[in-house]
Motif scaffolding. Sequence first.
Motif, PDB file in Angstrom:
ATOM      1  N   ALA A  15       0.856  -1.186   0.000  1.00 31.01           N
ATOM      2  CA  ALA A  15       0.000   0.000   0.000  1.00 31.01           C
ATOM      3  C   ALA A  15       0.893   1.237   0.000  1.00 31.01           C
ATOM      4  CB  ALA A  15      -0.899   0.005   1.221  1.00 31.01           C
ATOM      5  N   GLU A  16       0.662   2.114  -0.992  1.00 28.08           N
ATOM      6  CA  GLU A  16       1.430   3.360  -1.061  1.00 28.08           C
ATOM      7  C   GLU A  16       0.670   4.385  -1.880  1.00 28.08           C
ATOM      8  OE1 GLU A  16       5.168   2.097  -2.753  1.00 28.08           O
ATOM      9  OE2 GLU A  16       4.404   2.269  -4.786  1.00 28.08           O
ATOM     10  N   SER A  17       0.761   5.602  -1.455  1.00 29.65           N
ATOM     11  CA  SER A  17       0.174   6.736  -2.169  1.00 29.65           C
ATOM     12  C   SER A  17      -1.292   6.518  -2.521  1.00 29.65           C
ATOM     13  CB  SER A  17       0.967   7.034  -3.446  1.00 29.65           C
ATOM     14  OG  SER A  17       2.315   7.269  -3.153  1.00 29.65           O
ATOM     15  N   GLY A  18      -2.044   5.922  -1.604  1.00 26.44           N
ATOM     16  CA  GLY A  18      -3.473   5.741  -1.829  1.00 26.44           C
ATOM     17  C   GLY A  18      -3.840   4.537  -2.685  1.00 26.44           C
ATOM     18  N   TRP A  19      -2.868   3.703  -2.986  1.00 29.94           N
ATOM     19  CA  TRP A  19      -3.114   2.535  -3.830  1.00 29.94           C
ATOM     20  C   TRP A  19      -2.600   1.266  -3.175  1.00 29.94           C
ATOM     21  CZ3 TRP A  19      -6.197   3.358  -7.853  1.00 29.94           C
ATOM     22  CH2 TRP A  19      -6.282   4.659  -8.347  1.00 29.94           C
ATOM     23  N   LEU A  20      -3.268   0.168  -3.460  1.00 29.51           N
ATOM     24  CA  LEU A  20      -2.807  -1.150  -3.051  1.00 29.51           C
ATOM     25  C   LEU A  20      -2.339  -1.860  -4.308  1.00 29.51           C
ATOM     26  CD1 LEU A  20      -2.531  -3.440  -0.952  1.00 29.51           C
ATOM     27  CD2 LEU A  20      -4.833  -4.156  -1.631  1.00 29.51           C
ATOM     28  N   ARG A  21      -1.081  -2.242  -4.316  1.00 25.77           N
ATOM     29  CA  ARG A  21      -0.500  -2.911  -5.484  1.00 25.77           C
ATOM     30  C   ARG A  21      -0.305  -4.393  -5.166  1.00 25.77           C
ATOM     31  NH1 ARG A  21       1.085   1.402  -8.524  1.00 25.77           N
ATOM     32  NH2 ARG A  21       1.594   3.295  -7.397  1.00 25.77           N
ATOM     33  N   LEU A  22      -0.811  -5.242  -6.051  1.00 22.02           N
ATOM     34  CA  LEU A  22      -0.608  -6.677  -5.924  1.00 22.02           C
ATOM     35  C   LEU A  22       0.434  -7.112  -6.942  1.00 22.02           C
ATOM     36  CD1 LEU A  22      -4.205  -8.203  -5.605  1.00 22.02           C
ATOM     37  CD2 LEU A  22      -2.513  -7.827  -3.810  1.00 22.02           C
ATOM     38  N   SER A  23       1.427  -7.844  -6.459  1.00 18.52           N
ATOM     39  CA  SER A  23       2.482  -8.358  -7.336  1.00 18.52           C
ATOM     40  C   SER A  23       2.641  -9.846  -7.095  1.00 18.52           C
ATOM     41  CB  SER A  23       3.814  -7.653  -7.062  1.00 18.52           C
ATOM     42  OG  SER A  23       3.714  -6.274  -7.326  1.00 18.52           O
ATOM     43  N   VAL A  24       3.099 -10.538  -8.114  1.00 17.60           N
ATOM     44  CA  VAL A  24       3.378 -11.966  -8.007  1.00 17.60           C
ATOM     45  C   VAL A  24       4.863 -12.176  -8.268  1.00 17.60           C
ATOM     46  CG1 VAL A  24       2.786 -12.471 -10.409  1.00 17.60           C
ATOM     47  CG2 VAL A  24       2.643 -14.280  -8.720  1.00 17.60           C
ATOM     48  N   ARG A  25       5.466 -13.075  -7.501  1.00 17.59           N
ATOM     49  CA  ARG A  25       6.889 -13.371  -7.676  1.00 17.59           C
ATOM     50  C   ARG A  25       7.038 -14.449  -8.744  1.00 17.59           C
ATOM     51  NH1 ARG A  25      11.377 -15.910  -3.674  1.00 17.59           N
ATOM     52  NH2 ARG A  25       9.915 -17.624  -3.777  1.00 17.59           N
ATOM     53  N   LEU A  26       7.758 -14.117  -9.780  1.00 23.01           N
ATOM     54  CA  LEU A  26       8.009 -15.051 -10.870  1.00 23.01           C
ATOM     55  C   LEU A  26       9.354 -15.721 -10.661  1.00 23.01           C
ATOM     56  CD1 LEU A  26       6.973 -12.785 -13.875  1.00 23.01           C
ATOM     57  CD2 LEU A  26       5.549 -14.431 -12.630  1.00 23.01           C
ATOM     58  N   ILE A  27       9.430 -17.001 -10.983  1.00 25.70           N
ATOM     59  CA  ILE A  27      10.687 -17.736 -10.955  1.00 25.70           C
ATOM     60  C   ILE A  27      11.147 -17.860 -12.403  1.00 25.70           C
ATOM     61  CG2 ILE A  27      11.833 -19.900 -10.346  1.00 25.70           C
ATOM     62  CD1 ILE A  27      10.694 -18.345  -7.931  1.00 25.70           C
ATOM     63  N   ILE A  28      12.332 -17.359 -12.668  1.00 24.61           N
ATOM     64  CA  ILE A  28      12.877 -17.343 -14.025  1.00 24.61           C
ATOM     65  C   ILE A  28      14.203 -18.086 -13.998  1.00 24.61           C
ATOM     66  CG2 ILE A  28      13.686 -15.850 -15.898  1.00 24.61           C
ATOM     67  CD1 ILE A  28      11.844 -13.708 -14.265  1.00 24.61           C
ATOM     68  N   TRP A  29      14.370 -18.993 -14.947  1.00 25.99           N
ATOM     69  CA  TRP A  29      15.592 -19.794 -15.005  1.00 25.99           C
ATOM     70  C   TRP A  29      16.562 -19.194 -15.995  1.00 25.99           C
ATOM     71  CZ3 TRP A  29      16.692 -23.686 -11.712  1.00 25.99           C
ATOM     72  CH2 TRP A  29      15.637 -24.104 -10.891  1.00 25.99           C
ATOM     73  N   SER A  30      17.774 -18.975 -15.512  1.00 30.00           N
ATOM     74  CA  SER A  30      18.862 -18.508 -16.355  1.00 30.00           C
ATOM     75  C   SER A  30      19.965 -19.546 -16.212  1.00 30.00           C
ATOM     76  CB  SER A  30      19.334 -17.127 -15.903  1.00 30.00           C
ATOM     77  OG  SER A  30      20.423 -16.696 -16.666  1.00 30.00           O
ATOM     78  N   GLY A  31      19.988 -20.498 -17.128  1.00 27.67           N
ATOM     79  CA  GLY A  31      20.896 -21.628 -16.952  1.00 27.67           C
ATOM     80  C   GLY A  31      20.372 -22.512 -15.852  1.00 27.67           C
ATOM     81  N   GLN A  32      21.223 -22.860 -14.898  1.00 29.43           N
ATOM     82  CA  GLN A  32      20.810 -23.734 -13.803  1.00 29.43           C
ATOM     83  C   GLN A  32      20.446 -22.976 -12.534  1.00 29.43           C
ATOM     84  OE1 GLN A  32      23.782 -26.751 -13.253  1.00 29.43           O
ATOM     85  NE2 GLN A  32      23.356 -27.703 -15.206  1.00 29.43           N
ATOM     86  N   GLU A  33      20.531 -21.672 -12.563  1.00 25.46           N
ATOM     87  CA  GLU A  33      20.249 -20.865 -11.384  1.00 25.46           C
ATOM     88  C   GLU A  33      18.927 -20.123 -11.532  1.00 25.46           C
ATOM     89  OE1 GLU A  33      21.973 -20.756  -8.492  1.00 25.46           O
ATOM     90  OE2 GLU A  33      23.191 -22.337  -9.380  1.00 25.46           O
ATOM     91  N   PRO A  34      17.964 -20.404 -10.641  1.00 26.51           N
ATOM     92  CA  PRO A  34      16.703 -19.659 -10.720  1.00 26.51           C
ATOM     93  C   PRO A  34      16.878 -18.245 -10.177  1.00 26.51           C
ATOM     94  CG  PRO A  34      16.661 -21.115  -8.841  1.00 26.51           C
ATOM     95  CD  PRO A  34      17.958 -21.390  -9.571  1.00 26.51           C
ATOM     96  N   GLN A  35      16.157 -17.345 -10.761  1.00 24.62           N
ATOM     97  CA  GLN A  35      16.095 -15.972 -10.276  1.00 24.62           C
ATOM     98  C   GLN A  35      14.625 -15.645 -10.083  1.00 24.62           C
ATOM     99  OE1 GLN A  35      18.102 -13.588 -13.211  1.00 24.62           O
ATOM    100  NE2 GLN A  35      20.069 -14.544 -12.830  1.00 24.62           N
ATOM    101  N   SER A  36      14.355 -14.673  -9.258  1.00 24.50           N
ATOM    102  CA  SER A  36      12.965 -14.262  -9.083  1.00 24.50           C
ATOM    103  C   SER A  36      12.863 -12.758  -9.256  1.00 24.50           C
ATOM    104  CB  SER A  36      12.426 -14.699  -7.721  1.00 24.50           C
ATOM    105  OG  SER A  36      13.056 -14.008  -6.679  1.00 24.50           O
ATOM    106  N   ARG A  37      11.674 -12.375  -9.676  1.00 23.12           N
ATOM    107  CA  ARG A  37      11.375 -10.942  -9.778  1.00 23.12           C
ATOM    108  C   ARG A  37       9.892 -10.764  -9.540  1.00 23.12           C
ATOM    109  NH1 ARG A  37       8.824  -9.353 -14.518  1.00 23.12           N
ATOM    110  NH2 ARG A  37       8.992 -10.817 -16.243  1.00 23.12           N
ATOM    111  N   TRP A  38       9.532  -9.600  -9.053  1.00 23.05           N
ATOM    112  CA  TRP A  38       8.138  -9.292  -8.782  1.00 23.05           C
ATOM    113  C   TRP A  38       7.518  -8.638 -10.009  1.00 23.05           C
ATOM    114  CZ3 TRP A  38       5.745 -11.237  -4.712  1.00 23.05           C
ATOM    115  CH2 TRP A  38       6.509 -11.657  -3.635  1.00 23.05           C
ATOM    116  N   GLN A  39       6.329  -9.097 -10.356  1.00 23.67           N
ATOM    117  CA  GLN A  39       5.589  -8.518 -11.474  1.00 23.67           C
ATOM    118  C   GLN A  39       4.267  -7.962 -10.955  1.00 23.67           C
ATOM    119  OE1 GLN A  39       5.295 -10.698 -15.177  1.00 23.67           O
ATOM    120  NE2 GLN A  39       3.121 -10.164 -15.304  1.00 23.67           N
ATOM    121  N   LEU A  40       4.015  -6.709 -11.233  1.00 26.81           N
ATOM    122  CA  LEU A  40       2.770  -6.061 -10.840  1.00 26.81           C
ATOM    123  C   LEU A  40       1.617  -6.692 -11.608  1.00 26.81           C
ATOM    124  CD1 LEU A  40       1.490  -3.707  -9.217  1.00 26.81           C
ATOM    125  CD2 LEU A  40       1.791  -2.310 -11.273  1.00 26.81           C
TER     126      LEU A  40
END
Length: 100
Positions: A15-40
């Motif tokens: 919650a910020e600036s009068g808004w509630l933002r929902l994000s999902v954490r994505l698991i992305i594979w780059s070779g053998q190492e997973p990475q994650s990032r949040w997507q709105l």
Amino acid sequence: MTPDELKRDFIQQVAESGWLRLSVRLIIWSGQEPQSRWQLVGVFPTGIDTEEVHEAINAILHDPRYFGVCTECNERQPSGWMISDDLCQSCASQHHQVLF
């Protein structure tokens, strides 16, 4: 993972600036190492009814872009932990000799 674990670890409410933002954490594979990032995935006014937020979160949990259900173990997993639309990495490794 249980729905509560998925919500805790893979869905973020900010919650910020009068808004509630929902994000999902994505698991992305780059070779053998997973990475994650949040997507709105949704933005709501902060005064939104709590039930509407719960419905939005449940819709995210059932969206195949973000989560899948393994037909072998019947567990819902992040799509980045699925080897195909209906098979998780754990079952692929345990039952089909797939090596990661």
